[in-house]
Design an enzyme around this catalytic site. Sequence first.
Site, short mmCIF file in Angstrom:
data_model
loop_
_atom_site.label_atom_id
_atom_site.label_comp_id
_atom_site.label_asym_id
_atom_site.label_seq_id
_atom_site.Cartn_x
_atom_site.Cartn_y
_atom_site.Cartn_z
N HIS A 72 -11.04 -8.99 -3.47
CA HIS A 72 -9.97 -8.88 -4.47
C HIS A 72 -8.57 -9.25 -4.00
O HIS A 72 -7.75 -9.65 -4.80
CB HIS A 72 -9.98 -7.49 -5.13
CG HIS A 72 -9.31 -6.42 -4.33
ND1 HIS A 72 -9.99 -5.66 -3.42
CD2 HIS A 72 -8.03 -5.97 -4.31
CE1 HIS A 72 -9.15 -4.79 -2.88
NE2 HIS A 72 -7.96 -4.97 -3.40
N GLU A 76 -4.21 -13.50 -3.31
CA GLU A 76 -2.83 -13.04 -3.22
C GLU A 76 -2.31 -13.07 -1.78
O GLU A 76 -1.18 -13.45 -1.54
CB GLU A 76 -2.77 -11.61 -3.78
CG GLU A 76 -1.38 -11.07 -4.02
CD GLU A 76 -0.69 -11.68 -5.23
OE1 GLU A 76 -1.37 -12.36 -6.02
OE2 GLU A 76 0.53 -11.49 -5.36
N ASP A 77 -3.14 -12.70 -0.84
CA ASP A 77 -2.64 -12.44 0.51
C ASP A 77 -3.11 -13.41 1.59
O ASP A 77 -2.74 -13.25 2.76
CB ASP A 77 -3.06 -11.02 0.96
CG ASP A 77 -2.43 -9.94 0.09
OD1 ASP A 77 -1.40 -10.25 -0.55
OD2 ASP A 77 -2.96 -8.82 0.05
N ASP A 138 -9.30 0.06 -5.97
CA ASP A 138 -8.24 -0.47 -5.13
C ASP A 138 -7.13 0.58 -5.00
O ASP A 138 -6.67 0.91 -3.90
CB ASP A 138 -7.72 -1.75 -5.81
CG ASP A 138 -6.45 -2.29 -5.21
OD1 ASP A 138 -6.42 -2.46 -3.97
OD2 ASP A 138 -5.50 -2.59 -5.97
N ASP A 259 -10.86 28.90 -15.80
CA ASP A 259 -11.82 27.95 -15.23
C ASP A 259 -11.40 27.42 -13.86
O ASP A 259 -11.68 26.30 -13.51
CB ASP A 259 -12.08 26.79 -16.21
CG ASP A 259 -10.81 26.03 -16.53
OD1 ASP A 259 -9.71 26.53 -16.21
OD2 ASP A 259 -10.91 24.94 -17.12
MN MN Z 1 -5.95 -4.26 -2.84
#
Ligand code: MN
Length: 486
Positions: A72, A76-77, A138, A259
């Site tokens: 994932h 992006e990275d 994530d 509870d």
């Molecule tokens: Mn992540």
Amino acid sequence: MSTLNTLLQVIDQEKLKVDKDMIRLAFEFAESAHKGQTRKTGEPYVSHPLETAITLARLRLDQETIIAGLLHDIPEDTSVTLAEIEKNFGKNVAHLVEGITKLGKLKYRGIERYVENLRKMFVAMAADIRVIFIKFADRLHNLRTLDALENVKRERIARETLEIYAPIANRLGVWQLKGELEDLSFKYLYPKEYKDLKNRLDANFSERRDMLAHMKHEASKALKKENIQILEISGRTKDLWSLYKKLQIRNNELERIYDIVALRIVVPTIADCYKTLGVIHNKWRPMPNRLKDYIAQPKPNGYQSLHTTVFCERGKTVEIQIRTPEMHRTSEIGIAAHWHYDEKGSIKFDKKLEWVQELTRWQQELLDNQTFLDSLKIDVFQDRIFVFTPKGDVIDLPESSTPIDFAYHIHTKIGDTSTGARINNQIAALETPLKSGDMVEIITDKNRKGPNLDWLKFVKTRAARDKIKANSPKGIWQALKGLGKK
Ligand code: MN
């Protein structure tokens, strides 16, 4: 620290129909893409997508989702592209990863705006809710490792989780996640209150533990005598954040929360549930008005159980929850318990429409009626695209809209003075058709006299068309000239 083997073990435990060689490949792909990168905690970066994938496997998601969890953060990275992911793992996985990358572009800037942004994304993605589960997984790992971040960032992430993610998890019935997301955020946002509450609970921890153990023993004995098979019997303590919120409406008196501890009893059938209730009420006096039959009347998110509160020794009260194994599964992972695998081992989304309804119901509570109506319109108009402003706001436009449509959507003045555009940081022509997920920036020139009539050839929105006609100086000039000729 978890390893690839931890993930493979969870897959076995949950009996998932998953090709483990593919999981291994995806892990190695992620490991090499993130090579040399480390988390703020100092661990190798791949530990993060790995933990994300482990959570997804625990939620019993399908192979594509678990693989997408591993991959994932790659687009992006790292320098590895979405196209390479598609080439190696197929279109569906690439689509899920793309969805996560887009959600990541949203920035939190105040609840109203953010809810609005998320709403649009979520509705657009309701077609594949798996994206949202990856986002939850994530976020869960990011929260668990939040200590490594600086204060401001920490607070933003915790607040965002409490205000946005947890309510959605609740709506989808994923309580396991919801409780953990909330308690982790609580700790960071209100450290003092968190500690105080924890201390108060710890003060009579052993008393509660002994009481639960005693009840468990007594209940087991009584049920056995009636020949009711017990599949599981266990105690649980209320999550801290929900306890904290309840205390605020109950005058901060722990004694008035019934509870805090609960005994869960799992029995084979619905008939056994009601029989069990009878046995329990015969043994301990029930508290009036505390019996809730969520089997006959399930909660909107599908939760089913019998709840009752009984008096045990010394006037103490304990909540008892009685359910079947199917109900127990639903109570832990919510909506994820309802999907099923087809012959090829991928998840079938037969409840797709219900999810959209569930999400819109949730929105209805948060937003006013007009916005709610607008959201329904978005559902109907499938041919919409969602693009981003440089600040991370989402703008929805008709398919093949152009930067000019975008500009007029933001403000008439921006439309009128447009001279160029940047799409995903690259200079682009004003007539370029936009795609969902594009980040669009409009270049303006204050001195520009007004819109260009040629823009009418490519704009898609009525708002843009009307304003171009109205505000174009050349338009007025041509209209006058046209009049003169006649
Ligand atoms: Mn992540």
